[in-house]
Design a protein around this motif. Structure first.
Motif, mmCIF file in Angstrom:
data_model
loop_
_atom_site.group_PDB
_atom_site.id
_atom_site.type_symbol
_atom_site.label_atom_id
_atom_site.label_comp_id
_atom_site.label_asym_id
_atom_site.label_seq_id
_atom_site.Cartn_x
_atom_site.Cartn_y
_atom_site.Cartn_z
ATOM 1 N N VAL A 98 3.173 3.975 7.491
ATOM 2 C CA VAL A 98 2.498 3.055 6.571
ATOM 3 C C VAL A 98 3.372 2.819 5.336
ATOM 4 N N ALA A 99 3.988 3.883 4.829
ATOM 5 C CA ALA A 99 4.852 3.755 3.654
ATOM 6 C C ALA A 99 6.125 2.969 3.973
ATOM 7 N N VAL A 100 6.688 3.170 5.151
ATOM 8 C CA VAL A 100 7.898 2.434 5.536
ATOM 9 C C VAL A 100 7.587 0.943 5.658
ATOM 10 N N ILE A 101 6.434 0.614 6.207
ATOM 11 C CA ILE A 101 6.039 -0.794 6.316
ATOM 12 C C ILE A 101 5.883 -1.399 4.924
ATOM 13 N N TYR A 102 5.223 -0.680 4.033
ATOM 14 C CA TYR A 102 5.085 -1.181 2.661
ATOM 15 C C TYR A 102 6.455 -1.329 2.015
ATOM 16 N N TYR A 103 7.306 -0.347 2.197
ATOM 17 C CA TYR A 103 8.654 -0.391 1.628
ATOM 18 C C TYR A 103 9.407 -1.623 2.119
ATOM 19 N N GLY A 104 9.318 -1.895 3.390
ATOM 20 C CA GLY A 104 10.028 -3.034 3.952
ATOM 21 C C GLY A 104 9.482 -4.377 3.512
ATOM 22 N N LEU A 105 8.189 -4.477 3.316
ATOM 23 C CA LEU A 105 7.569 -5.766 3.024
ATOM 24 C C LEU A 105 7.324 -6.028 1.532
ATOM 25 N N MET A 117 -0.163 -3.568 -9.088
ATOM 26 C CA MET A 117 -1.116 -2.667 -8.439
ATOM 27 C C MET A 117 -1.976 -3.415 -7.422
ATOM 28 N N TRP A 118 -2.128 -4.712 -7.595
ATOM 29 C CA TRP A 118 -3.025 -5.465 -6.727
ATOM 30 C C TRP A 118 -2.509 -5.561 -5.302
ATOM 31 N N ILE A 119 -1.216 -5.594 -5.112
ATOM 32 C CA ILE A 119 -0.696 -5.636 -3.742
ATOM 33 C C ILE A 119 -0.995 -4.314 -3.029
ATOM 34 N N GLY A 120 -0.999 -3.208 -3.777
ATOM 35 C CA GLY A 120 -1.384 -1.923 -3.194
ATOM 36 C C GLY A 120 -2.852 -1.896 -2.797
ATOM 37 N N VAL A 121 -3.695 -2.499 -3.628
ATOM 38 C CA VAL A 121 -5.124 -2.590 -3.313
ATOM 39 C C VAL A 121 -5.326 -3.419 -2.043
ATOM 40 N N VAL A 122 -4.670 -4.564 -1.987
ATOM 41 C CA VAL A 122 -4.776 -5.428 -0.806
ATOM 42 C C VAL A 122 -4.206 -4.721 0.422
ATOM 43 N N VAL A 137 -4.953 -1.969 5.647
ATOM 44 C CA VAL A 137 -4.895 -0.752 6.479
ATOM 45 C C VAL A 137 -6.294 -0.366 6.925
ATOM 46 N N TRP A 138 -7.290 -0.473 6.042
ATOM 47 C CA TRP A 138 -8.673 -0.181 6.419
ATOM 48 C C TRP A 138 -9.118 -1.100 7.561
ATOM 49 N N GLY A 139 -8.828 -2.396 7.439
ATOM 50 C CA GLY A 139 -9.193 -3.345 8.487
ATOM 51 C C GLY A 139 -8.527 -3.023 9.809
ATOM 52 N N ILE A 140 -7.274 -2.614 9.753
ATOM 53 C CA ILE A 140 -6.568 -2.253 10.992
ATOM 54 C C ILE A 140 -7.210 -1.033 11.624
ATOM 55 N N VAL A 141 -7.493 -0.016 10.828
ATOM 56 C CA VAL A 141 -8.051 1.233 11.371
ATOM 57 C C VAL A 141 -9.479 1.041 11.867
ATOM 58 N N PHE A 142 -10.331 0.390 11.081
ATOM 59 C CA PHE A 142 -11.750 0.317 11.418
ATOM 60 C C PHE A 142 -12.132 -0.884 12.273
ATOM 61 N N TYR A 143 -11.296 -1.876 12.333
ATOM 62 C CA TYR A 143 -11.657 -3.068 13.102
ATOM 63 C C TYR A 143 -10.728 -3.297 14.298
ATOM 64 N N PHE A 174 -9.516 3.876 1.157
ATOM 65 C CA PHE A 174 -8.315 3.166 1.604
ATOM 66 C C PHE A 174 -7.700 2.330 0.481
ATOM 67 N N ILE A 175 -8.520 1.806 -0.414
ATOM 68 C CA ILE A 175 -7.979 1.090 -1.573
ATOM 69 C C ILE A 175 -7.154 2.047 -2.432
ATOM 70 N N LEU A 176 -7.695 3.222 -2.699
ATOM 71 C CA LEU A 176 -6.958 4.202 -3.497
ATOM 72 C C LEU A 176 -5.702 4.671 -2.776
ATOM 73 N N TYR A 177 -5.796 4.851 -1.480
ATOM 74 C CA TYR A 177 -4.635 5.244 -0.677
ATOM 75 C C TYR A 177 -3.551 4.162 -0.745
ATOM 76 N N GLY A 178 -3.931 2.902 -0.538
ATOM 77 C CA GLY A 178 -2.966 1.806 -0.610
ATOM 78 C C GLY A 178 -2.377 1.660 -1.997
ATOM 79 N N LEU A 179 -3.197 1.853 -3.014
ATOM 80 C CA LEU A 179 -2.724 1.798 -4.387
ATOM 81 C C LEU A 179 -1.712 2.905 -4.654
ATOM 82 N N PHE A 180 -1.996 4.095 -4.173
ATOM 83 C CA PHE A 180 -1.069 5.219 -4.349
ATOM 84 C C PHE A 180 0.267 4.937 -3.669
ATOM 85 N N ILE A 181 0.221 4.561 -2.408
ATOM 86 C CA ILE A 181 1.447 4.285 -1.658
ATOM 87 C C ILE A 181 2.197 3.122 -2.296
#
Length: 169
Positions: free
Chosen positions: A84-91, A98-103, A108-114, A141-148
């Motif tokens: 997940v971090a490598v994908i974020y790093y690349g893109l 901070m908003w791109i981390g939230v999004v 990631v939540w949508g991918i995992v749960f849907y 997942f928002i906090l996780y994405g924000l952290f990463i």
């Protein structure tokens, strides 16, 4: 002999690359936020825990229901979080917001749960979860994405600032 000592000191002072920091942030971010997910599960904020996805869907062994199942699933989330971090790093590493981390966390939540939900046999469909689970896991997942995201973007911009300062000298 003097050059060997200088080379050794230069090697020790060399900072970790931005990608290296992204991998470390991904691993430890996955571990930290999956521990929070386990706590949320035990306090009934969520109907699912990391082991529900990663272990219970693939094996029904008795050890997966106990603390060992939690520890193994937390470690697995840490390893998967590197991806997940490598994908974020690349893109998105160049976007210092901070908003791109939230999004990204919402994606990631949508991918995992849907999207990946059919892979996980022990996870109910999204429509079967109660409102507390949906809201709690989205927030997690928002906090996780924000952290990463913010960690990687911050490290990237710090590296750019160091390079600019190095060019000036």
């Amino acid at each position: 002999m003097v050059t060997e000592k200088n080379n050794e000191q230069d090697y020790q002072k060399s900072p970790i690359s931005v990608l290296g920091k992204a991998l470390i942030n991904g691993f430890f971010g996955g571990i930290f936020w999956s521990i929070i997910g386990v706590v949320m599960y035990y306090f009934n904020f969520a109907e699912v825990a990391p082991k529900t996805f990663l272990l219970r869907s693939w094996t029904k062994a008795q050890w997966t229901t106990g603390w060992l199942g939690e520890v193994v699933s937390i470690f697995m989330v840490g390893v998967l979080s590197i991806l997940v971090a490598v994908i974020y790093y690349g893109l998105f590493k160049k976007i210092n917001s901070m908003w791109i981390g939230v999004v990204y966390g919402l994606i990631v939540w949508g991918i995992v749960f849907y999207i990946l939900e059919p892979i996980f046999s022990t996870v109910p469909e999204l429509t079967e979860f109660n409102q507390d689970t949906i809201v709690s896991t989205i927030c997690l997942f928002i906090l996780y994405g924000l952290f990463i995201g913010y960690s990687i973007s911050f490290d990237y911009y710090e590296m750019l600032i160091r390079l600019q300062q190095k060019k000036k000298t």
